[in-house]
Structures are given as C-alpha cells and as structure tokens.
Design an enzyme around this catalytic site. Structure first.
Site: not given
Lengths: 233, 217
Positions: B45-48, B87
C-alpha cells in the site's frame, strides 16, 4: 549533544507569519502534527500555502485551517475526504496544485537532500506536465519537477529525543521523514520525548540534524477515518 | 454479467506466486480476498506498508496502521513499514510486479483517465499517476459502461488523462480484454454474456478473433 527541545508548541511555532509556506506530514489523518495544526488555528495566521498529501477532513486535521479560511493554497495529491475543500476549490476561493503522490514525496526529499529538481515519469502526457520541461531517457519520457521551498516543516513522530532524533510507528511515518530538513525550520512533535541516549542509534529513522525544534505533544486524538474490522467467527 | 466480487475473483487469477502487488481503492481492494492461498504474494500500500493482512478484529484496530484507502488494516509475518519516498521508489523503480486499479475511461491505445471530472469532481490523482507511469504490468478493474450506459472503453479518453499508453489488460463485468497496438482484443466473456453484447458496449476498436471462451471463475 545539540539540544533541540523547546518547552511547548507556542515556542516551537515562533517565527510563523502570515503568507508562509508550510510542509505538514501525514497520510489522511494518520501521522499528522495535531498539536501544531491546533496552534496554527489558534494563532490565526492566514494566507498560508500548505504542502500536505491530503487536506484533512471537514472537522479535523488541515480541515480546521480550511474551515477558518487560513489557507490560500494547497499542494496535495488527494483531497477526496474533505467537502469544504472541494467547495472552496470549485468556487475558486482556494488555489490548489494537485501533484502526483510520489512526485510530492520526492519534491520534499529533493529539498531535504539539496537537489533543485529531478525527472519523473509520473504525469507525462497529462495536464500535470503542462508547461514543464520533458526529456527522453532510454526511450521513455520524463517530466522535470522542482524541489519544494518552504518556511516550516511540521512533522509528527512516535518517539524522539532531546537531540531531535525521531522514530515513527506503523504507517504514521509516510511523508514525515522526507519533510524533515526540507524547510528552513523543522518542528517535530512526538508522543514520547526522551533524554538523549535512551533511543538506540541503530533504530533512528530521522537523525536530529534535520530537526530544529522538538517538543512533547499532548492530547493526541489519532482519529481513524475508515474503521474497518472483521468479525470473530 | 459479473458483480464487483466477480471482477475481483477473475483478476485474482492474474496474481502469480512471488508477486508484489499494489491494489487501488474500490474493486481492486477486493482482489486480496480471492488470491489462492497456496501461493506467496505480498500486498503493497503506497502509504508505506508491504505485507498487508486482513482487516483487524473489532477492538484490535490501530490508528497508526492503515492502507491507502485510510482503512484500518493488519500486517502479516514478513511485513515492513517505510516512508513515502521509499514507497514510491518501489513503484517508480518497478519493484512492484503488478498494479491493479480502477478507471473512469480507458482508450484503445492504453491511455487511462481516473482522477478528475472537470468542474464536477476533483479528488486528485493520489498515487495513480506514479503507478501507471512506472508499472510494467497494469490491470484495470472497472464496469464496462458508466451509469448512463455509455462505454468506458473508448477510441480516445474524454476526461483528463492519468497516464498515456500504459494499460495492458482490462477486466470488466462483461469481459477480459488485452490492450494491443490495434485496439482492445477480446479474450474472455463473462458468464452468460454474448460477444454481441460486448461489441455493443465497446466504443473503441474491438478485435474479436475466433471463438471467445467464457471466463472460468
């Protein structure tokens, strides 16, 4: 050891003025500098430019500053959770620069690391690339994006020490590390401030050199935007 | 015709052993529920976070552990947390094997639009522009037509673009299609859907060659 601690949020915000550009960490409401935002609302500074991935929700986070019309311009990647934001944007009251999320992160990091600009493939061929220099590398097209310039960075960490070293928890890390040292003054608020020597140097996420002021935050709400759970079978 | 879960179930068959996968918001999120449990896959998930698990049990949610849709999540053994720069390094550097995302429109040349309706809806692109510009393997999950019944598979996108020439495969409620240099190539029909129905619902150039099998889901 160079001490970075300040007594409270008021001292941490010394020098904040109308018309300044701020970076604010967080993804949604996760890892946002709640104390700094509350103090900025109280101070009433206005005509602000805010660089933040999101714009909070209507009654929390940056939504609080939007509600009081303190923000002149927002630089964000996604603003879908905030009706007041969308209203001010569509009516032209608020200037908005939507930026791809990876580009937003890298523009912070470039400012931190001393790069004036960088090439990214994100946004090539879209309106984001309009007016920007493009260039081909190895058969693929890239867009030149410039580093941000900001007066203050407001970040939130889980733990920090007197020297300004920071450790984050879970996905509350997000944009916070790249914003440290990316503005003239970086203000870090932490859930737990400890004496120097208590944090393991091997575990530090952000070295204190990137932080000018650190303070013990309080009354964290840590609101959950989308509470999703599964039932115990 | 497939429902949203049906689309997710069909896409799950494209997820292979050893893949790192980024799932967008909406139908793509459902894909995780249908991936075979005898293969090893990690969701990014690109938020980390890498190694995302299911939603937490009630009372075990943690405000500091969310996905890009801002939903509370859990992590699985082997998971890691990281900052946004790292990320997007994974994404831009093509370390993520498969990206699955939704779309408002896809054009026959692989252009995608999914972030803005001028004058009406402005939510922002989030990480979508970075994802589509970098990923080698992109699958779009969407309904074949919009609420007004108009095709979302077009000759040319009418909405502001998210990326150019990047979509490789599309799974809709009606069909599975590849994006080829000559247009949309029909690969599979949804259960109970005829080739004719797909032709009618597709505005862009549709290539139909030989018998088109029904999806096996």
């Amino acid at each position: 050891m160079i001490r970075k601690t300040v007594a409270n949020v008021e001292e941490a915000l010394e020098g904040v003025k109308d018309g300044m550009t701020f970076m604010l960490g967080g993804f949604g409401l996760c890892g946002i500098p709640e104390n700094a935002i509350a103090a900025l609302v109280k101070m009433g500074v206005k005509d602000l430019t805010c660089i933040s991935n999101n714009a909070g929700v209507d009654d929390f986070g940056l939504g609080l500053l939007l509600h009081k019309r303190q923000i002149k311009k927002m630089i964000s990647s996604y603003v879908g959770e905030n009706d007041e934001f969308e209203r001010q944007m569509l009516s032209g009251e608020l200037d908005v620069e939507l930026t791809p999320q990876g580009t937003l992160a890298e523009k912070c990091r470039a400012a931190q690391a001393g790069f004036p600009a960088f090439y990214t493939p994100a946004g090539y061929g879209t309106e984001v690339a309009e007016g920007k220099e493009t260039r081909e590398f190895n058969g693929k097209m890239y867009v030149l994006e410039e580093a941000f310039k900001a007066d203050f960075s407001f970040v939130k960490a889980w733990k920090g020490d007197e020297a300004g070293n920071l450790i984050f928890k879970g996905t509350a890390r997000n944009f916070n590390p790249a914003m440290c040292g990316a503005a003239r003054i970086t203000v870090a608020e932490v859930e737990e401030l400890v004496p120097a020597g208590e944090l393991n140097p091997n575990q530090i996420h952000v070295p204190g050199i990137f932080v000018q002021r650190i303070f013990q935050g309080k009354n964290y709400e840590k609101r959950i935007e989308q509470l999703t759970v599964r039932k115990v079978n | 015709m497939l429902d949203k879960n049906g689309i997710a179930k069909r896409i799950a068959k494209e997820v292979k052993d050893g893949y790192y996968v980024n799932l967008g918001i909406g139908i793509p999120t459902l894909v995780a529920n249908f991936v075979r449990d005898d293969i090893s896959v990690e969701f990014q998930s690109e938020n980390g976070v890498l190694g995302m698990g299911p939603f937490p049990f009630e009372g075990e949610e943690d405000a500091d552990i969310i996905n890009a849709g801002k939903q509370t999540i859990t992590t699985l053994p082997g998971a890691s947390f990281f900052d946004s720069v790292t990320s997007f390094g994974m994404i831009r550097g093509q370390h993520v094997d498969l990206t699955i995302l939704g779309a408002m429109e896809v054009a026959e040349n692989g252009d995608i639009a999914n972030w803005k309706i001028p004058g009406k809806m402005v939510k922002g692109m989030g990480g979508a522009m970075d994802l589509v510009a970098s990923a080698e393997n992109i699958i779009v999950a969407m309904m074949h037509t919009n609420r007004a019944g108009e095709s979302k598979l077009l000759k040319k996108c009418t909405l502001p673009l998210t990326g150019v020439g990047c979509v490789k495969k599309i799974v809709t409620n009606l069909a599975v299609l590849d994006v080829t240099p000559k247009g949309f190539k029909l690969l599979e029909r949804a259960p109970g859907i005829s080739v004719d129905e797909i032709v009618k619902a597709t505005e862009g150039n549709l290539i139909v060659e030989g018998d088109i099998p029904e999806m096996d889901i």
